[in-house]
Design a protein around this motif. Structure first.
Motif, PDB file in Angstrom:
ATOM      1  N   ALA A 168      63.117  27.342  15.791  1.00  0.00           N
ATOM      2  CA  ALA A 168      61.811  27.995  15.705  1.00  0.00           C
ATOM      3  C   ALA A 168      61.565  28.877  16.931  1.00  0.00           C
ATOM      4  N   ALA A 169      61.956  28.362  18.090  1.00  0.00           N
ATOM      5  CA  ALA A 169      61.731  29.124  19.327  1.00  0.00           C
ATOM      6  C   ALA A 169      62.551  30.412  19.339  1.00  0.00           C
ATOM      7  N   LEU A 170      63.800  30.319  18.836  1.00  0.00           N
ATOM      8  CA  LEU A 170      64.645  31.523  18.820  1.00  0.00           C
ATOM      9  C   LEU A 170      64.016  32.613  17.964  1.00  0.00           C
ATOM     10  N   LEU A 171      63.502  32.209  16.794  1.00  0.00           N
ATOM     11  CA  LEU A 171      62.873  33.206  15.915  1.00  0.00           C
ATOM     12  C   LEU A 171      61.591  33.750  16.554  1.00  0.00           C
ATOM     13  N   SER A 172      60.800  32.853  17.135  1.00  0.00           N
ATOM     14  CA  SER A 172      59.534  33.329  17.720  1.00  0.00           C
ATOM     15  C   SER A 172      59.798  34.290  18.878  1.00  0.00           C
ATOM     16  N   VAL A 173      60.853  34.018  19.653  1.00  0.00           N
ATOM     17  CA  VAL A 173      61.194  34.910  20.765  1.00  0.00           C
ATOM     18  C   VAL A 173      61.664  36.271  20.232  1.00  0.00           C
ATOM     19  N   SER A 174      62.433  36.235  19.131  1.00  0.00           N
ATOM     20  CA  SER A 174      62.896  37.508  18.545  1.00  0.00           C
ATOM     21  C   SER A 174      61.705  38.350  18.104  1.00  0.00           C
ATOM     22  N   VAL A 175      60.759  37.708  17.400  1.00  0.00           N
ATOM     23  CA  VAL A 175      59.577  38.426  16.912  1.00  0.00           C
ATOM     24  C   VAL A 175      58.783  38.974  18.103  1.00  0.00           C
ATOM     25  N   LEU A 176      58.624  38.104  19.108  1.00  0.00           N
ATOM     26  CA  LEU A 176      57.846  38.505  20.285  1.00  0.00           C
ATOM     27  C   LEU A 176      58.470  39.725  20.963  1.00  0.00           C
ATOM     28  N   ASN A 177      59.798  39.704  21.096  1.00  0.00           N
ATOM     29  CA  ASN A 177      60.463  40.820  21.772  1.00  0.00           C
ATOM     30  C   ASN A 177      60.337  42.118  20.983  1.00  0.00           C
ATOM     31  N   VAL A 178      60.371  42.009  19.669  1.00  0.00           N
ATOM     32  CA  VAL A 178      60.184  43.204  18.833  1.00  0.00           C
ATOM     33  C   VAL A 178      58.798  43.804  19.079  1.00  0.00           C
ATOM     34  N   LEU A 179      57.785  42.932  19.168  1.00  0.00           N
ATOM     35  CA  LEU A 179      56.422  43.416  19.355  1.00  0.00           C
ATOM     36  C   LEU A 179      56.192  43.920  20.782  1.00  0.00           C
ATOM     37  N   ARG A 180      56.777  43.210  21.740  1.00  0.00           N
ATOM     38  CA  ARG A 180      56.601  43.615  23.141  1.00  0.00           C
ATOM     39  C   ARG A 180      57.193  44.994  23.396  1.00  0.00           C
ATOM     40  N   THR A 181      58.339  45.236  22.773  1.00  0.00           N
ATOM     41  CA  THR A 181      59.036  46.495  23.045  1.00  0.00           C
ATOM     42  C   THR A 181      58.772  47.526  21.955  1.00  0.00           C
ATOM     43  N   GLN A 182      57.945  47.152  20.989  1.00  0.00           N
ATOM     44  CA  GLN A 182      57.604  48.029  19.856  1.00  0.00           C
ATOM     45  C   GLN A 182      58.867  48.621  19.229  1.00  0.00           C
ATOM     46  N   SER A 183      59.825  47.738  18.969  1.00  0.00           N
ATOM     47  CA  SER A 183      61.107  48.238  18.481  1.00  0.00           C
ATOM     48  C   SER A 183      61.288  48.002  16.986  1.00  0.00           C
ATOM     49  N   LEU A 184      60.407  48.592  16.196  1.00  0.00           N
ATOM     50  CA  LEU A 184      60.608  48.647  14.749  1.00  0.00           C
ATOM     51  C   LEU A 184      60.672  50.134  14.411  1.00  0.00           C
ATOM     52  N   PRO A 185      61.808  50.601  13.907  1.00  0.00           N
ATOM     53  CA  PRO A 185      61.965  52.037  13.695  1.00  0.00           C
ATOM     54  C   PRO A 185      60.940  52.600  12.706  1.00  0.00           C
ATOM     55  N   ASN A 186      60.436  53.774  13.017  1.00  0.00           N
ATOM     56  CA  ASN A 186      59.509  54.508  12.138  1.00  0.00           C
ATOM     57  C   ASN A 186      58.246  53.717  11.785  1.00  0.00           C
ATOM     58  N   VAL A 187      57.789  52.898  12.705  1.00  0.00           N
ATOM     59  CA  VAL A 187      56.563  52.136  12.443  1.00  0.00           C
ATOM     60  C   VAL A 187      55.496  52.553  13.454  1.00  0.00           C
ATOM     61  N   ASP A 188      54.299  52.839  12.931  1.00  0.00           N
ATOM     62  CA  ASP A 188      53.177  53.153  13.817  1.00  0.00           C
ATOM     63  C   ASP A 188      52.537  51.834  14.247  1.00  0.00           C
ATOM     64  N   PHE A 189      52.708  51.490  15.510  1.00  0.00           N
ATOM     65  CA  PHE A 189      52.206  50.201  15.986  1.00  0.00           C
ATOM     66  C   PHE A 189      50.683  50.157  16.096  1.00  0.00           C
ATOM     67  N   ARG A 190      50.030  51.320  15.822  1.00  0.00           N
ATOM     68  CA  ARG A 190      48.568  51.314  15.779  1.00  0.00           C
ATOM     69  C   ARG A 190      48.074  50.823  14.429  1.00  0.00           C
ATOM     70  N   ARG A 191      48.969  50.684  13.464  1.00  0.00           N
ATOM     71  CA  ARG A 191      48.580  50.285  12.114  1.00  0.00           C
ATOM     72  C   ARG A 191      49.080  48.866  11.823  1.00  0.00           C
ATOM     73  N   PRO A 192      48.203  47.879  11.920  1.00  0.00           N
ATOM     74  CA  PRO A 192      48.610  46.483  11.729  1.00  0.00           C
ATOM     75  C   PRO A 192      49.347  46.234  10.407  1.00  0.00           C
ATOM     76  N   SER A 193      48.874  46.860   9.321  1.00  0.00           N
ATOM     77  CA  SER A 193      49.511  46.603   8.024  1.00  0.00           C
ATOM     78  C   SER A 193      50.956  47.102   8.026  1.00  0.00           C
ATOM     79  N   HIS A 194      51.193  48.224   8.705  1.00  0.00           N
ATOM     80  CA  HIS A 194      52.562  48.752   8.775  1.00  0.00           C
ATOM     81  C   HIS A 194      53.458  47.804   9.565  1.00  0.00           C
ATOM     82  N   VAL A 195      52.908  47.288  10.636  1.00  0.00           N
ATOM     83  CA  VAL A 195      53.696  46.381  11.489  1.00  0.00           C
ATOM     84  C   VAL A 195      54.061  45.114  10.704  1.00  0.00           C
TER      85      VAL A 195
END
Lengths: 112, 569
Positions: free
Chosen positions: B246-273
């Protein structure tokens, strides 16, 4: 900041107005240096029109006070508004410079 | 004294290294055994040399057998320790010390404690046998036993001893591997914690958090950060289950959000994220684990909070305006990772100065009452949250104390994760160059702001003095290599508090940590010149907060003024 001087042999009254901070303290420093070179040993700093004094301004006052002290002279501060008085107290300058309400009392304090 | 020596030294004291980093395995444990299976090392103590040599003679030529003896009881223990016997033969009647005493000495020594002792005596009486066993003997034979019988006994006892050693080695290896596993879990826990955000305090908002993991590793992870000058992101994920997975997955998700590393996603739009995370972290590809998430975007200039939640408990916003009710902030969306191509919805709310937002996982309120009369629940938890904090700004400590009182314990069944954002007044932004003359403009800006917000002169002058000092410090010391830098100022008012955040990209400098205090009692000649500026800031302000973030110094100064005069918030 504006500075006016009243010079009489080894005595000088300096009136400063506006803000005494990093942007303006250089001007006062120059005036102090000039007065010391001319043999001034006693200075009254009239601060009644001073709005603000920062650590940069306090530094210049302290350096001049030390130089006068070495020559056996003195400096007094007078006429401060409450905000300025508070800073003078926080910095502990009331322990090293006589404080007075006006120029006359200031001269009495350092020459009596 | 004869000696067929194999230098075993004191291997029985420390059968393997305590610092071994290899994981536990029986093969490894066996490799670390001080003796080989079937090896027979016989040590004899008898005051009569003839007896000792007779025994030695009868054992001679036996494969895998090493024999050593002494006739001097005083030397026996030290010699035996050096020899590392697998079995000891012990005479009973000796002139200086009796055999019972010797058995007790072997038993008292850590290296010999478990080595079997066979008493070999001419005494046939049962009292001698009883005494020998009471002292710690393993066996009793009459002098002189048949060679075959003696060998059988020696081999049996040696074998038993080997098994004891084997067990000890395995036990130690297990203990070591458990300690290693625990330390590795702690290391991972520290890593997860290191990713969690530090408190934040600027003219726009304050942010803080509380995290208490229920096990060594939990499934919660959260964060917040400024995406740009105007956009603040806050998010909290709760992965199903606990432990390393569980911790490994939560850390992965956290790092994606911290670094805003989802391609072509507007991080200002919660639904897109949420949609993008749903596609990226599908259960099928993540060990059948899904997670819930609350994601919010605060747009400071618009005073709007946009948010979306995926299967997550509603966030909670307590309003500073007494006429407005607190609200639950949630959107009706599925958990993240369960099914592909899910459409996620988002919603928004407006934000006022002093509003308090709380984002948390269910672990904060799914807490047993101390008398096991049920669960505390969301309603009771948020009812307490809605009460204004007794101490200015943060409710987090009070809330934790409240839950601990209800639960009756310091730790909870699940992770306790909560983020608190306190919004402040609308922010005015200014920008200056790192040059002393810019102080004049800063003064004009502050006076205009103070006039507009009706901040009393006294507080205004103190803030101006402190900003002047901070600004001068940055200009004089922040850029030792020279060059132009931007110094930014943000000003806001929250109730009866004026807040200034000053940001620069100069060298790291934390004025709060600068402890030098000028000697205010020294006589004039002894007064040091300098060091007064930071002291004046500390004396003039009610609160100071410093953080170094992404190469910038962020210093927030706060001054309280008389509330009756506050206006224009």
């Amino acid at each position: 900041m504006e500075i006016s001087t009243k010079h009489d042999s080894d005595r000088c009254t300096l009136s400063i107005s506006g803000r005494l901070d990093a942007a303006t303290s250089g001007e006062l420093e120059d005036v102090f240096e000039k007065q010391l070179k001319q043999g001034v040993a006693y200075i009254v700093l009239d601060m009644q029109n001073l709005e603000l004094v920062s650590s940069a301004g306090l530094r210049v006052i302290l350096v001049a006070g030390k130089a006068l002290d070495e020559k056996g002279g003195k400096m007094a501060l007078c006429g401060m508004k409450p905000d300025v008085t508070e800073v003078i107290h926080i910095a502990g300058f009331d322990k090293v410079f006589p404080l007075a309400n006006n120029v006359e009392q200031a001269w009495e304090a350092i020459t009596a | 004294m004869s000696r067929t020596s194999v230098p075993y030294s004191n291997l029985t004291h420390a059968p393997f290294s305590k610092h071994s980093s290899s994981p536990f395995s029986l093969v490894e444990a066996a490799r670390q055994m001080p003796i080989a299976p079937g090896e027979l090392r016989v040590f004899l103590l008898d005051d009569q040399k003839l007896v000792a040599e007779t025994i030695g003679h009868s054992l001679k030529g036996e494969v895998g057998l090493t024999y050593e003896y002494t006739t001097t009881p005083e030397q026996a223990v030290a010699q035996a320790v050096k020899f590392s016997p697998t079995v000891i033969l012990q005479d009973l009647m000796m002139p200086e010390v009796d055999g019972f005493e010797m058995i007790r000495k072997y038993r008292a020594h850590p290296a010999l404690r478990e080595v079997p002792v066979i008493v070999m005596s001419t005494r046939e009486d049962s009292e001698a046998r009883t005494q020998a066993f009471a002292a710690g003997a393993s066996d009793y034979v009459l002098k002189f036993p048949e060679k075959a019988e003696l060998l059988a006994r020696l081999r049996n006892h040696s074998k038993a001893y080997f098994h004891i050693l084997e067990r000890n080695v395995a036990f130690e290896a297990l203990k070591e591997s458990q300690a290693m596993l625990k330390s590795e879990l702690e290391e991972a826990d520290r890593y997860v914690r290191s990713l969690l955000p530090a408190p934040e305090r600027t003219a726009s908002l304050t942010a803080d958090s509380n995290f208490i993991s229920c096990t060594d590793l939990g499934g919660d992870a959260f964060g917040y950060h400024w995406m740009d000058d105007d956009t603040f992101l806050v998010y909290l994920a709760d992965v199903c289950g606990h432990g390393v997975g569980a911790a490994l997955l939560s850390v992965s998700v956290l790092n994606v959000l911290r670094t805003q590393s989802l391609p072509n996603v507007d991080f200002r739009r919660p639904s897109h994220v949420l949609s993008a995370l749903n596609e990226t972290f599908s259960m099928e590809e993540n060990n059948q684990m899904y997670f819930t998430l609350w994601y919010g975007v605060y747009q400071a200039s618009e005073r709007k909070l946009r948010f979306a939640s995926g299967g997550h408990p509603p966030a909670f916003i307590a309003r500073s305006d007494p006429t407005r009710k607190a609200e639950q902030l949630a959107t009706h969306n599925l958990v993240i990772g369960a099914y592909p191509n899910v459409v996620y919805e988002e919603s928004e709310t407006d934000v006022s100065s002093g509003d308090r937002l709380y984002v948390f996982s269910d672990g904060v309120y799914e807490v047993d009452y101390h008398d096991n009369s049920g669960l505390v629940g969301y309603k009771t938890f948020t009812k307490e949250l809605s009460r204004p904090p007794r101490i200015y700004r943060s409710k987090l400590k009070e809330q934790l104390d409240f839950m601990r009182r209800l639960h009756g314990k310091k730790r909870f069944q699940d992770d306790y994760s909560i983020v608190e954002i306190v919004f402040r007044g609308r922010v005015d932004r200014y920008s200056y160059l790192n040059e002393v003359p810019e102080l004049h403009q800063l003064e004009r800006d502050l006076r205009e702001f103070s006039h507009r917000k009706n901040i009393p002169d006294e507080s205004q002058v103190k803030l101006l003095l402190s900003l002047d000092e901070a600004f001068t410090n940055i200009v004089r010391h922040g850029y030792p290599q020279g060059g132009t830098g931007e110094i930014r100022l943000e000003l806001s008012v929250e109730t009866n508090r004026v807040i200034a955040t000053i940001t620069d990209s100069g060298i790291p400098f934390n004025p709060i940590a600068y402890k030098t205090k000028p000697d205010l009692k020294a006589a004039l000649p002894d007064r040091t010149v300098g060091g007064l500026g930071i002291y004046l800031i500390k004396e003039s302000m009610d609160d100071l907060f410093y953080r170094r973030v992404r190469g910038r110094n962020i210093l927030t100064l706060e001054k309280v003024f008389e509330p009756a005069e506050a206006m224009g918030i």
